[in-house]
Write an enzyme that holds these catalytic residues in place. Sequence first.
Site, PDB file in Angstrom:
ATOM      1  N   ASP A   1      -1.744  -6.993   3.302  1.00 51.05           N
ATOM      2  CA  ASP A   1      -0.662  -6.122   3.774  1.00 51.05           C
ATOM      3  C   ASP A   1      -0.453  -6.007   5.290  1.00 51.05           C
ATOM      4  O   ASP A   1      -1.414  -5.750   6.016  1.00 51.05           O
ATOM      5  CB  ASP A   1      -0.927  -4.677   3.325  1.00 51.05           C
ATOM      6  CG  ASP A   1      -1.476  -4.573   1.940  1.00 51.05           C
ATOM      7  OD1 ASP A   1      -1.580  -5.595   1.248  1.00 51.05           O
ATOM      8  OD2 ASP A   1      -1.800  -3.448   1.541  1.00 51.05           O
TER       9      ASP A   1
ATOM     10  N   GLU B   1       1.088   1.139  -5.037  1.00 47.56           N
ATOM     11  CA  GLU B   1       0.428   1.014  -3.736  1.00 47.56           C
ATOM     12  C   GLU B   1       1.482   1.049  -2.626  1.00 47.56           C
ATOM     13  O   GLU B   1       2.680   0.918  -2.870  1.00 47.56           O
ATOM     14  CB  GLU B   1      -0.316  -0.326  -3.651  1.00 47.56           C
ATOM     15  CG  GLU B   1      -1.381  -0.512  -4.719  1.00 47.56           C
ATOM     16  CD  GLU B   1      -2.172  -1.804  -4.575  1.00 47.56           C
ATOM     17  OE1 GLU B   1      -3.386  -1.757  -4.767  1.00 47.56           O
ATOM     18  OE2 GLU B   1      -1.573  -2.861  -4.301  1.00 47.56           O
TER      19      GLU B   1
HETATM   20  C1  FRU Z   1      -2.246  -3.700  -1.410  1.00 49.55           C
HETATM   21  C2  FRU Z   1      -3.642  -3.152  -1.263  1.00 49.55           C
HETATM   22  C3  FRU Z   1      -3.605  -1.729  -0.774  1.00 49.55           C
HETATM   23  C4  FRU Z   1      -4.928  -1.572  -0.084  1.00 49.55           C
HETATM   24  C5  FRU Z   1      -5.114  -2.930   0.516  1.00 49.55           C
HETATM   25  C6  FRU Z   1      -6.546  -3.361   0.586  1.00 49.55           C
HETATM   26  O1  FRU Z   1      -2.150  -5.068  -1.340  1.00 49.55           O
HETATM   27  O2  FRU Z   1      -4.331  -3.262  -2.476  1.00 49.55           O
HETATM   28  O3  FRU Z   1      -3.386  -0.771  -1.786  1.00 49.55           O
HETATM   29  O4  FRU Z   1      -4.901  -0.576   0.893  1.00 49.55           O
HETATM   30  O5  FRU Z   1      -4.389  -3.837  -0.280  1.00 49.55           O
HETATM   31  O6  FRU Z   1      -6.677  -4.544   1.278  1.00 49.55           O
END
Ligand code: FRU
Length: 608
Positions: free
Chosen positions: A150, A321
């Site tokens: 992300d 998320e």
């Molecule tokens: C989304 C996610 C988020 C988390 C991050 C961990 O892709 O799963 O929810 O904060 O990646 O790397």
Amino acid sequence: MILLGAVSATPSSAATPAQPENTGVKVEFISPNHSLIRINSDDKYLLLPIEESQDDAKIEIIVNGKLEKVVNARLAKNKVDYMVPLDLSGYDNKGLVLAVETRQGRSTTRDIQNDACWKALELTNEFESTNTEKFRPEFHHTPLWGWMNDPNGMFYKDGVWHLYYQWNPYGSKWQNLSWGHSTSTDLVNWKHETSAALEPDALGMIFSGSSVVDKNNTAGFGEDAVIALYTAAAATQQQSLAWSTDDGTTLNPYSGNPVITLDSEARDPNMFWHEPTQHWVLLLAHALEHEMLILTSPDLKEWTLQSSFGKGLGAQDGVWECPDLLKVKVDGSDKEKWVLICNLNPGGVFGGSATQYFVGDFDGKTFTPDTDAEGKVPTKWMDFGKDHYATVSFSNAPDGRNTVIGWMSNWQYAPEVPTMQFRSANTLPREVGLFEGADGQLYASSTPSPEVETMRGSVFKRIGGMSAGTKAKSVAIPDVCEIVLTLKAGKAAGNVNLTLENNAGERVVMTYDPTTKTLSFDRTNSGITDFSQDFPAVTVAPTFNEGKESVELRIFVDRSSIEVFEKDGRFAMTNLVFPNEPYSRLTVNTDKGSAEIKNLTIYDIKKN
Ligand code: FRU
């Protein structure tokens, strides 16, 4: 009975063959899975040899008997795939010991001495990060090395766009989640910090979050301080704060962390200042409950739960998320609505990860979604490809812009894509708008940010008009380019195919169907596809061009990604591709009748 023989195993000092060539590093083998690396040097980096197929080894960095940091790295056993730098500056290197615990089953201490990593350990003052990958995009943001997921914590301040991202500096698989940091003055050329802005600490790894510019010093770290909230992820997930008084270069974890604790999994805090109610608003993904929590605060530290949104609504077949909530003007009117972004994995429109959104109203505490003619809350997607996830906006963007970036991959296969020096790129920056569809509903548009046009180089080819029929016609394209065209086709044309192909017989077929007014994208024969059964796929977008015979497209081709946009962003479609050689021509043909391609312009991309 005690077997004394078992205790008197060969002393580890007999392990001379495995020693690194560099005399500043010495390895001692303690047990089948425990070794010590002793450093006696002033060099800045210890390069760690990585083999991706191995399990992570746990490396504890111990200075004068004190545990300073823990890093997980897939230390090479059989062969070295690549090296990653462990920055030793700031430590007293004379008393530095790395305690390494490997996890593979080994029966004797002698086994571990043959691992490929020991001999290859290297001390150096430079880490070479020049690109070595043919699939690295040229005009998309990528980390110099290591794994990225992300984009997060993004903000704009004083002419600079700050992009943090989920980063593993110690390998190209998901691990050691930290915030990498890149900056740009034009959203397309990025400068990279080589060390992480936030690194795992005693509260856990640093998962996604957001940042704001605290103009009125509500949090007490100073006027215009940058405040980040992120998820500290260990056995549980809690929300922590970090502050910066140097425009985000140094993020300091707050001494009162964590600031939000819940008794269930919640993550990816995304906050903004709500002017009418004069408080901070925070959205938090209540991941397993498939809902977003909405909290408010006067000072970014004390948060009060106000409401939740989403239970039973939209796509629900995965964890929720990375939320965001944007105030967006509706095209062609003065009306403003709110767009709640909800990333979901799996359960996306074409499997795996995707970004859905809800349009509605927000009063500072509660989000109320719009309904369709039947009184239902519709499921809507921001992008109709397979590789668009974790999309969130830059806070404090100029002129009220809603500028977003997504992660250009999919959790179904992200760790397996055929790159090694780095893994994953981000999408082009996009502006989110709202338009009214033929059904009277509001939809989010995604248009490449205006800055993207500044990377157009010379015109490689321009063709005012060309007819397309059943006999295929081809036009050469450069390796990396933007293709702009208007496609005009009535139902009599049948399907119209726009094919990007190379001399290896690999192709991407984009098919416009004038009857359903959809554009599909077939990457089943696009090149390397066999690293995951979920990769070869066809994705389909509604073109939202009801009542019109033509659709204007912008297609961005960048080594391993293709993004297709309707000119006004009425749809976007993002897909990865891994052709063995770059696509070298665009071929046009129809199924049965004739169609027209107008204003075809192929732009080179300016390289920096
Ligand atoms: C989304 C996610 C988020 C988390 C991050 C961990 O892709 O799963 O929810 O904060 O990646 O790397």
